[in-house]
Design a protein around this motif. Structure first.
Motif, PDB file in Angstrom:
ATOM      1  N   THR A  28      -9.117  -4.328   3.736  1.00 14.95           N
ATOM      2  CA  THR A  28      -8.337  -4.664   2.549  1.00 14.95           C
ATOM      3  C   THR A  28      -9.259  -5.011   1.385  1.00 14.95           C
ATOM      4  O   THR A  28      -8.986  -4.666   0.229  1.00 14.95           O
ATOM      5  CB  THR A  28      -7.399  -5.848   2.836  1.00 14.95           C
ATOM      6  OG1 THR A  28      -6.558  -5.514   3.943  1.00 14.95           O
ATOM      7  CG2 THR A  28      -6.527  -6.166   1.630  1.00 14.95           C
TER       8      THR A  28
ATOM      9  N   ASN B 214       0.805  -1.225   0.000  1.00 15.76           N
ATOM     10  CA  ASN B 214       0.000   0.000   0.000  1.00 15.76           C
ATOM     11  C   ASN B 214       0.836   1.271   0.000  1.00 15.76           C
ATOM     12  O   ASN B 214       0.399   2.291  -0.535  1.00 15.76           O
ATOM     13  CB  ASN B 214      -0.960  -0.008   1.193  1.00 15.76           C
ATOM     14  CG  ASN B 214      -2.250  -0.746   0.900  1.00 15.76           C
ATOM     15  OD1 ASN B 214      -3.152  -0.225   0.259  1.00 15.76           O
ATOM     16  ND2 ASN B 214      -2.324  -1.977   1.363  1.00 15.76           N
TER      17      ASN B 214
ATOM     18  N   SER C 119      -3.870  -4.074  -8.393  1.00 11.44           N
ATOM     19  CA  SER C 119      -4.444  -4.037  -7.050  1.00 11.44           C
ATOM     20  C   SER C 119      -5.725  -4.861  -6.953  1.00 11.44           C
ATOM     21  O   SER C 119      -6.012  -5.463  -5.913  1.00 11.44           O
ATOM     22  CB  SER C 119      -4.734  -2.589  -6.633  1.00 11.44           C
ATOM     23  OG  SER C 119      -3.530  -1.843  -6.533  1.00 11.44           O
TER      24      SER C 119
ATOM     25  N   CYS D  76     -10.530  -1.993  -0.257  1.00  9.75           N
ATOM     26  CA  CYS D  76      -9.505  -1.453  -1.150  1.00  9.75           C
ATOM     27  C   CYS D  76      -9.558  -2.164  -2.502  1.00  9.75           C
ATOM     28  O   CYS D  76      -9.362  -1.548  -3.546  1.00  9.75           O
ATOM     29  CB  CYS D  76      -8.122  -1.618  -0.514  1.00  9.75           C
ATOM     30  SG  CYS D  76      -6.794  -0.796  -1.418  1.00  9.75           S
TER      31      CYS D  76
ATOM     32  N   SER E 255      -5.121   4.174   0.131  1.00  7.47           N
ATOM     33  CA  SER E 255      -4.008   3.280   0.450  1.00  7.47           C
ATOM     34  C   SER E 255      -3.338   3.681   1.757  1.00  7.47           C
ATOM     35  O   SER E 255      -2.897   2.823   2.530  1.00  7.47           O
ATOM     36  CB  SER E 255      -2.974   3.290  -0.687  1.00  7.47           C
ATOM     37  OG  SER E 255      -3.546   2.821  -1.881  1.00  7.47           O
TER      38      SER E 255
ATOM     39  N   GLU F 266      -5.470   2.382   4.491  1.00  7.80           N
ATOM     40  CA  GLU F 266      -5.246   0.941   4.618  1.00  7.80           C
ATOM     41  C   GLU F 266      -3.953   0.669   5.376  1.00  7.80           C
ATOM     42  O   GLU F 266      -3.888  -0.273   6.188  1.00  7.80           O
ATOM     43  CB  GLU F 266      -5.188   0.303   3.232  1.00  7.80           C
ATOM     44  CG  GLU F 266      -4.756  -1.144   3.202  1.00  7.80           C
ATOM     45  CD  GLU F 266      -5.718  -2.079   3.900  1.00  7.80           C
ATOM     46  OE1 GLU F 266      -5.312  -3.208   4.211  1.00  7.80           O
ATOM     47  OE2 GLU F 266      -6.876  -1.692   4.145  1.00  7.80           O
TER      48      GLU F 266
ATOM     49  N   GLU G  78       1.711   1.595  -3.577  1.00  3.43           N
ATOM     50  CA  GLU G  78       0.491   1.930  -4.298  1.00  3.43           C
ATOM     51  C   GLU G  78       0.116   3.397  -4.100  1.00  3.43           C
ATOM     52  O   GLU G  78      -0.274   4.095  -5.050  1.00  3.43           O
ATOM     53  CB  GLU G  78      -0.641   1.038  -3.804  1.00  3.43           C
ATOM     54  CG  GLU G  78      -1.970   1.240  -4.517  1.00  3.43           C
ATOM     55  CD  GLU G  78      -3.033   0.336  -3.938  1.00  3.43           C
ATOM     56  OE1 GLU G  78      -3.400  -0.644  -4.597  1.00  3.43           O
ATOM     57  OE2 GLU G  78      -3.498   0.608  -2.812  1.00  3.43           O
TER      58      GLU G  78
END
Length: 214
Positions: free
Chosen positions: A150, A26, A120, A153, A52, A55, A29
C-alpha cells in the motif's frame, strides 16, 4: 507479551476492515485512473490504474487469510501472493517507464488524473500506517507486507502526480518515468523480502519482543 484471544480477535477484525477499505478504494481508483489515462493517452495514469488492481490482489489475499479459522497456517502462501504482486508491479512500472523514456511520449493534461493522484497520496499512507500498526501488534508478516504494498502505491501516487504536473506546467515529459524506475527497484526489493517469508516474520517477531522489553 502474549496476546489474549480477545485482543487477537480485535486486531484480526481491524485488519479485515482496513483491508476491505483498501480494496474498495483501489477498485474506484483503478476505474478512474484507467479511464482518465485512456482519455489523456497517459501511460503513467494507465499504469497507476493497473497498479491499483495489483494492490487489490494483495489486499484480497490478506483479507482471505484472516477469514480462515487459523490465519497463521496461511501466512507463507499469502506472503508468496504478495511477493508476486510486488514483482508484477515492478515489471509493469519498469517496462512502462523505459518505453516512455525511449519513445519520448508526452501525455495530455488531465485534471482528473492530477486530482486522483493527489487524493491517493494522502489516503494510501494512512491506510498503510494503520495496517502496519495492527500487523505488528498481531505479529502478522502478511499484514506488514501488504502495508508495504500500500505504501508503494502511495509513492507511485506522488510520482504520477509530479509527472503529470511537471508535464503540464514545464513540459518535463520524462519526470514520472524516472520516478517510476525508482519505485520499480523498491518494489523488487520488497518482493524479495516478502518471498523469503521467514525473514519477514522473524523481523516482526523481533520488533514485538523489543516492544515488550520496554
Amino acid at each position: 507479551m502474549a496476546l489474549t484471544d480477545a485482543r487477537r480477535h480485535v486486531l484480526q477484525r481491524r485488519i479485515r476492515i482496513i483491508v476491505g477499505a483498501t480494496i474498495g478504494y483501489n477498485v474506484i481508483e483503478a476505474v478512474i485512473a484507467i479511464s482518465a489515462g485512456a482519455a489523456a493517452s497517459s501511460s503513467a495514469l494507465i499504469g497507476f490504474g493497473l497498479d491499483s488492481t495489483i494492490e487489490v490482489l494483495s489486499a484480497a489475499a490478506v483479507a482471505w487469510q484472516f477469514t480462515r479459522r487459523e490465519p497463521d497456517r496461511w501466512e507463507k502462501p499469502t506472503l508468496r501472493v504478495i511477493a508476486l504482486a510486488f514483482f508484477a508491479l515492478a515489471a509493469y512500472v519498469g517496462v512502462a517507464s523505459v518505453s516512455s523514456l525511449i519513445g519520448g511520449h508526452a501525455a495530455e493534461h488531465s485534471t482528473v488524473g492530477i486530482a486522483l493522484a493527489a487524493v491517493s497520496a494522502v489516503v494510501m499512507p494512512f491506510l498503510s500506517f494503520a495496517e502496519r500498526r495492527a500487523g505488528l501488534a498481531l505479529g502478522s508478516a502478511t499484514a506488514v507486507a501488504d502495508s508495504r504494498q500500500t505504501l508503494i502505491c502511495a509513492y507511485l501516487s506522488v510520482a504520477v502526480l509530479l509527472g503529470l504536473v511537471l508535464n503540464s506546467t514545464l513540459g518535463w515529459w520524462w519526470a514520472d518515468a524516472v520516478a517510476g524506475l525508482a519505485i520499480a527497484a523498491f518494489a523488487v526489493r520488497e518482493g524479495i523480502e516478502a518471498w523469503r517469508g521467514d525473514t519477514c516474520a522473524t523481523s516482526v517477531g523481533m520488533l514485538l519482543e523489543d516492544d515488550g522489553d520496554h
